[in-house]
Scaffold this active site. Structure first.
Site: not given
Lengths: 696, 696
Positions: B418, B447
């Site tokens: 993330d 990401e």
């Protein structure tokens, strides 16, 4: 393993808000990969062969260094170019982010001495930049006001201790820090103390730099200005002063002594370099006759490119031209007129060359024991033996090096190399570098009319200059595309020399274009790029080709050529039938405009008529002024054309709505110009404007 | 100093016509520049960061290596790619010159095992090639006939001694050499002996290579196929099996045990990877409520991205989900269904995270002594403390490494990271490489929805896969431009993962496009690139956005979501109202077509209607066959459109005049297709053709 992250300890100390990465990371083991650095710096340009070979510049030339510099998160990042001079002195040039979306940073840099420089880009964390951004927003929004002002005050206190800070600078920052900490003042006033122009300027000049992440030091070779800039004039020395002796019914060769008499005229036209085709003894075996015929008459002089006879080889002078003393006198006379002498180096031998006997290993021996002629199967060039550098490279390299030194010792500092693309690239690399050891001011021009890969690579391994495809680029789109390549990425390693014609090349454009063509092609060559050259006789627009060939009829390579220069002078029967005055004006314009001494500043503008090309060059001057030249040329030599020219005004340092005085340096005419301007150019008047921009 | 020119002594001996450069050259002294090599090799591609970081491939993936290879003069040059396996074995792949004018050479190469490979390009002189060219022309022209045949005979004699030559090959060449030397035969017959197909094949397979000039060995990282290819399915594990307890009026969380019950359906749809949003304890401090509100109710579960509570941090499991044993059972059940588990790594902490107490140095402390929240000034995200990797990097790196090992030890081999772009790039480089030392099969997905420089660089430092801008690329020109970049130069270091939606992103195209949009975007993601993923609920076309936001209303990040999967199954009230069947078909097509497992084979074709996109992928199979897929999609979800598609037939391995059977893998329809084909696609039927090419 974090060796690429150099912490600028002299310049930065841990920040309150973003402490620097000075603690060791756990060591990396396998797989090995070069560490990225705390602030990634990517895609540094220029970079020649991945930085394995030097980028090039000349003294005083400004060029752009760019890089992609970014970091994680939202804190401010900044970047610096560090130029390191040959003496080790470091020069820091701040970079500017001109495309935040692509994290694209640029700086204009200039090296002011010749030699082996290096450059690197340093990415770094900019705690003051972070604070300016965050504090401006948060104080205005009433968020964390006291905290932001406290952190700003601490930051400036810390910055005041910068080792390169002057006492005035220290006082400035200390006072600002104190004022920011003073809770008796309104918040906005305290904030402005940290954002004042004086504080921002001081912080830009001597920033707090953290997490300094340098790229490797890339090589930058800085050469003398003549490597980039100069006007060349080519002569066959034997033609200058040759004459047909009616008594003997034979041609008498010109000599260095007679050729030297031509030097004042060449200098008066404003040329910088006089280039001599080969001056060595010429072979008799298989000598070529006029117009490249295979059978020479007994008095045909032969091609000076068929080098070597019993009189000597590449280290000798053709007896017709004179002695080494005569050569020395020629060089001295050239120098007296401000001309450098460029010598042709054609590394090939006539079958009569002394090397054939003394160094048969310099040639290729066939299976039948014969020496290989030059060939382009099935054609043979029996007057030429190519050299073979692979049989005995140590001996061949050393012998060529010896020959070059002979001419250097006689004052030659520029060599025009004939067909370098038929010799091993690594040979040139060795030769040019070996010469540069002791003679870094020697300049080599590559006459490689061949595929792009070879031409670019010869530049990369050391040739200071290259002949180009200019001679065959006549249409606007061709010129724009090609010159954009040359003035763009290629400019880091290849410097173009533009020749409208040579003694081997006379394109249909020149054969059939008339006066306008000869003016346009000279003017474009003289202004598109910093180095251009013409072949003797350009003034006379010698445009008649040998039938079926794209070279002059009665090519000077195979016979004497008496141009009767005096006929074109004042009072002569052909007075005024010469382009000498036009060429003189072009060279005067080049001298008057420093912008034309550079290559990388070339920019194209829009013209409605596809036959008209428009470009400009701008250069910032040491006195703070700017020299700007605009060239508009009608490429159609057969028709006068009128069109609108649309100038990209910001490229000229102007706003879109500005006007300026456009002074045509060719005719002296003057107009007021704006973004959109009407031009009318062609054979019924002048085909080219060379405009000096004079701002109001 | 000539170290880069390696003489292939085992393969070549001095030639009669072009002796090799095995004699030493005089040494170069200053200025230092890397020697060019006897045969220049320039512009090798792929090359990541000048070869300082590895190019990437996966086992069995074919990719192109290209270079500019040339030489002086007219003799033949040739080139080879040498792949060196991790065990040191060298694999030679011949290169082909596909653009002689640009000296552009290419080879298609494939590595068949994982590990640290290298590749280099060797340029070399090809004496047999030179002879074939010269002899063919000269013997036909009657020039030097006997000499050319003699030299050919000597050349083949020498070639016969090649150490890798088989006895058959030696015999072939010796016989040809003898026949060429036989003056009793006609010249043309003797020549043909040296030019026969058999001789040419033997010489191509085991050539005489002279002046072999290798580039450096560049790193090539070969990873397992999942790094390039796979279909992902994202779930919030707490949602799978959650339910609203009418008795307590509270939501009951799903668990690993209940979530595992969803695995068979995910596997049945053909997915390869099940990706779990974070499974760690969730903080209470500043917990977010439904729809990102700032005040959570006492029973709101909070965002799984606000990691850490008294129950533990990144190395712990949320008590609601179960225990490590439950997690192990989930992983085992996934594996039983052919699914790999990907775990979310979100390196940030809730204020309740144990690190806040145990490792305050992992966070940023402000001047007022508080720990810094996440901010985007003036906005604050008070539920999140970002990690600071600069205060104590050794400790922070080691602690993250320890956490990762916990999950590796529990069977996780894929990590979805993330917001990696908010942490130092050099940290990821270290972490990924340190993990790879012992676990080279671990895959990391970045990401990073951010600027291109960061996204590309994360790929370069080790991330195997990257989220992309696909989610926002809807128009044909956008898709063509972006996918051409991804499948082109970027494919050497960045592998795209295409997601039509995520739990954070619901674009207007998906909100308002209806069924056609959801089909098109899934089909494009599944066929444009080898790795794609969907977020649970894609089957149900959950298209309602939170007003003013481009994310779903009632975002699963902040609340439980019971999708009542059973309702959509056979006999359920919503039977047939699901895209599960369509997704299943897409994944079946992906499985059936090896061409879709690759990225770099993507090629676009022309369509008259700008709203229709057409592309193909082709892959040569080990059995000698070829798998070819053509996709045609109408990007306008609101209108059915008819248009002509023009196929670039050679890209399909066909001639311009050929036809083929086009089998639509979606519908089973079949047509005969040619260069020009009519298509009709859109919401009133199927919006996408996925066509298998069946040659006649």
């Amino acid at each position: 393993m974090r060796s690429v992250t150099r912490i600028g300890s002299a310049e930065s100390a841990p920040s309150v808000t973003t402490p620097i990465a000075d603690a060791p990371k756990p060591p990396l083991s396998t797989p090995p990969q070069e560490p990225m650095g705390r602030i990634p710096v990517q895609d540094v340009r220029p970079l020649v062969d991945q930085g394995r070979r030097p980028a090039k510049s000349v003294v005083g030339e400004t060029f752009q260094v760019s890089a992609t510099v970014f970091r994680e998160g939202h804190d401010a990042v900044n970047a610096t170019v560090v130029l390191t001079a040959p003496d080790g002195a470091e020069h820091r040039i701040p970079m500017e982010c001109i495309n935040p979306g692509l994290n694209h940073w640029v700086a204009e840099v200039t090296a002011h001495t010749t030699g082996q420089w290096t450059y690197r880009v340093e990415g770094w964390s900019d705690p003051y930049g972070t604070w300016v951004h965050d504090a401006s927003i948060k104080v205005a929004a009433g968020v964390d006001v006291e905290l932001m002002l406290t952190e700003g005050s601490l930051l400036l206190e810390r910055a005041a201790d910068h080792p390169r800070r002057s006492s005035d600078g220290r006082l400035l920052l200390d006072e600002a820090a104190g004022a920011m900490a003073d809770r008796s003042r309104p918040d906005q006033v305290r904030l402005q103390e940290g954002l004042s122009r004086a504080v921002q300027d001081e912080m830009a000049a001597r920033p707090l730099r953290e997490m300094v992440s340098p790229t490797p030091d890339y090589p930058l070779l800085v050469e003398r200005e003549r490597a980039l800039y100069g006007a060349w004039y080519e002569i066959f020395p034997r033609s200058e002063g040759c004459y047909y002796d009616q008594t003997t019914q034979q041609w008498m060769s010109g000599t260095f002594e007679t050729a030297a008499k031509r030097l004042p005229a060449i200098a008066a036209m404003g040329f910088d370099v006089v280039y001599l085709t080969p001056i060595h003894p010429i072979g008799r075996a298989a000598r070529k006759g006029p117009n490249n015929t295979l059978t020479a008459g007994p008095h045909d002089p032969g091609s000076p490119y068929a080098i070597g006879s019993p009189d000597g080889g590449h280290d000798a002078i053709h007896p017709d031209l004179g002695t080494f003393d005569d050569f020395d006198a020629f060089v001295a006379e050239a120098e007296r007129h401000g001309l450098e002498v460029a010598m042709d180096i054609a590394l090939q031998a006539s079958p009569d060359h002394p090397w054939v006997q003394t160094h048969p290993e310099f040639f290729t021996t066939r299976a039948d024991g014969t020496i290989a002629y030059a060939e382009n199967p099935p054609k043979k060039y029996q007057d030429i033996y190519p050299l073979n550098f692979d049989n005995a490279p140590a001996q061949a390299y050393a012998e060529v090096r010896r020959v070059i030194q002979v001419w250097i010792d006689h004052g030659v500092k520029i060599f025009r190399v004939d067909n370098p693309h038929t010799k091993p690239v690594e040979f040139w690399q060795w030769l040019i570098q070996d010469v540069a050891k002791d003679h870094p001011d020697v300049i080599w021009l590559a006459e490689a009319f061949t595929k792009p890969a070879m031409m670019h690579t010869l530049g990369k391994v050391g040739f200071q200059q290259s002949y180009t495809y200019y001679t065959w680029r006549n249409a606007r789109w061709e010129l724009e595309e090609y010159c954009t390549e040359l003035a763009g990425a290629a400019a880091a390693y290849m410097r173009p020399s533009f020749w409208p014609t040579t003694h081997d090349i006379l394109t249909p454009y020149m054969q059939f274009g008339g006066l306008a063509a000869w003016k346009v092609r000279a003017a474009l060559a003289a202004t598109l790029v910093p180095t251009y050259g013409i072949y003797a006789g350009y003034e006379l627009m010698e445009h008649v080709a040998r039938p079926g060939a794209e070279e002059q009829i009665d090519n000077e390579k195979y016979q004497f050529k008496d141009r009767r220069w005096a006929d074109y002078e004042h009072g002569g029967p052909r007075e005024g039938q010469s382009l000498a005055g036009y060429l003189t004006r072009l060279n005067q314009i080049r001298s008057a405009h420093p912008a034309l001494r550079w290559l990388r500043n070339l920019r194209f503008h829009s013209v409605d008529d596809d036959n008209i090309i428009c470009f400009s060059k701008a250069r910032r001057l040491p006195d703070g002024g700017e020299d700007i030249v605009i060239v508009v040329a009608n490429l159609d030599p057969h028709s006068t054309r009128a069109s609108m020219v649309r100038l990209n005004m910001p490229l000229l340092g102007l706003d879109w709505g500005d006007s300026f005085i456009a002074h045509d340096e060719i005719t002296g005419a003057e107009w007021t110009w704006w973004e959109h301007n009407y031009v009318r150019l062609g054979p019924d008047g002048e085909p080219v404007h060379v405009i000096a921009v004079r701002k109001h």
